[in-house]
Design an enzyme around this catalytic site. Sequence first.
Site, PDB file in Angstrom:
ATOM      1  N   ASN A  46     -28.563  -6.038  71.270  1.00  0.00           N
ATOM      2  CA  ASN A  46     -29.855  -5.712  70.676  1.00  0.00           C
ATOM      3  C   ASN A  46     -29.731  -4.486  69.772  1.00  0.00           C
ATOM      4  OD1 ASN A  46     -29.469  -4.453  73.217  1.00  0.00           O
ATOM      5  ND2 ASN A  46     -31.665  -4.167  73.541  1.00  0.00           N
ATOM      6  N   GLU A  48     -32.289  -1.902  67.906  1.00  0.00           N
ATOM      7  CA  GLU A  48     -33.683  -1.484  67.786  1.00  0.00           C
ATOM      8  C   GLU A  48     -33.921  -0.722  66.488  1.00  0.00           C
ATOM      9  OE1 GLU A  48     -34.471   0.437  71.578  1.00  0.00           O
ATOM     10  OE2 GLU A  48     -34.582  -1.524  72.568  1.00  0.00           O
ATOM     11  N   CYS A  57     -33.141  -8.862  69.109  1.00  0.00           N
ATOM     12  CA  CYS A  57     -32.584  -9.107  70.434  1.00  0.00           C
ATOM     13  C   CYS A  57     -31.095  -9.446  70.352  1.00  0.00           C
ATOM     14  CB  CYS A  57     -33.317 -10.273  71.099  1.00  0.00           C
ATOM     15  SG  CYS A  57     -34.966  -9.880  71.691  1.00  0.00           S
ATOM     16  N   GLU A  59     -29.598 -11.945  71.666  1.00  0.00           N
ATOM     17  CA  GLU A  59     -29.399 -13.380  71.404  1.00  0.00           C
ATOM     18  C   GLU A  59     -29.430 -13.664  69.905  1.00  0.00           C
ATOM     19  OE1 GLU A  59     -31.457 -11.945  73.530  1.00  0.00           O
ATOM     20  OE2 GLU A  59     -31.803 -13.141  75.320  1.00  0.00           O
ATOM     21  N   CYS A  90     -36.283 -13.729  75.841  1.00  0.00           N
ATOM     22  CA  CYS A  90     -37.706 -13.655  75.499  1.00  0.00           C
ATOM     23  C   CYS A  90     -38.142 -14.970  74.849  1.00  0.00           C
ATOM     24  CB  CYS A  90     -37.967 -12.471  74.576  1.00  0.00           C
ATOM     25  SG  CYS A  90     -37.458 -12.749  72.865  1.00  0.00           S
ATOM     26  N   CYS A  93     -36.591 -15.728  71.472  1.00  0.00           N
ATOM     27  CA  CYS A  93     -35.168 -16.092  71.542  1.00  0.00           C
ATOM     28  C   CYS A  93     -34.976 -17.485  72.135  1.00  0.00           C
ATOM     29  CB  CYS A  93     -34.390 -15.046  72.321  1.00  0.00           C
ATOM     30  SG  CYS A  93     -34.123 -13.551  71.347  1.00  0.00           S
TER      31      CYS A  93
HETATM   32  N1  THU Z   1     -34.054  -7.800  74.614  1.00  0.00           N
HETATM   33  C1  THU Z   1     -33.000  -8.567  74.253  1.00  0.00           C
HETATM   34  O1  THU Z   1     -32.114  -8.147  73.501  1.00  0.00           O
HETATM   35  N2  THU Z   1     -32.934  -9.825  74.749  1.00  0.00           N
HETATM   36  C2  THU Z   1     -33.849 -10.367  75.604  1.00  0.00           C
HETATM   37  O2  THU Z   1     -33.710 -11.512  75.986  1.00  0.00           O
HETATM   38  C3  THU Z   1     -34.994  -9.574  76.058  1.00  0.00           C
HETATM   39  C4  THU Z   1     -35.139  -8.241  75.460  1.00  0.00           C
HETATM   40  C5  THU Z   1     -34.116  -6.420  74.092  1.00  0.00           C
HETATM   41  C6  THU Z   1     -35.169  -6.162  73.050  1.00  0.00           C
HETATM   42  C7  THU Z   1     -35.340  -4.669  73.182  1.00  0.00           C
HETATM   43  O3  THU Z   1     -34.340  -4.026  72.380  1.00  0.00           O
HETATM   44  C8  THU Z   1     -35.048  -4.373  74.636  1.00  0.00           C
HETATM   45  O4  THU Z   1     -34.377  -5.517  75.142  1.00  0.00           O
HETATM   46  C9  THU Z   1     -36.297  -4.116  75.456  1.00  0.00           C
HETATM   47  O5  THU Z   1     -37.246  -5.115  75.263  1.00  0.00           O
END
Ligand code: THU
Length: 137
Positions: A46, A48, A57, A59, A90, A93
Amino acid sequence: MTSPPDTDALFAAALAVRDRAYVPYSGFAVGAAILGADGAIYSGCNVENAAYPEGTCAEAGAIAAMVAAGETRIAAVLVVADSAHPISPCGGCRQKLAEFAPDDAPVILAGLAGPQVRTTVGALLPAGFAAGHMEGV
Ligand code: THU
């Protein structure tokens, strides 16, 4: 899938890329590893952003790496995070994975100690919207 994916290799790849997650806002690092139908492993973390909705994310990163390498068929996915309950992709994703994966593609949810839950893309996104819905339009 005709045979189970090499979960150890997927877990190792997801764990390694998780170390590179850019998570200054949530502090929640995630790693994802995709087994392509070509047998190669594509990983992503991920990333940000100060403008929070612009973050991506793990994925999504793994999917981008797969497509950039010329593969568009997902055979299996593993996602890892340091979470009390195994992390699950999520909603967005799930839709992104379904674009490139058959319903029966395994999705393995892992904690830092290893894989904990095995499900499928179809189970995570039942009755999802797909290209077929636009046929004949
Ligand atoms: N996140 C992911 O990378 N994958 C997921 O399946 C769920 C959430 C990340 C997004 C964000 O950077 C952090 O987790 C908190 O939500």
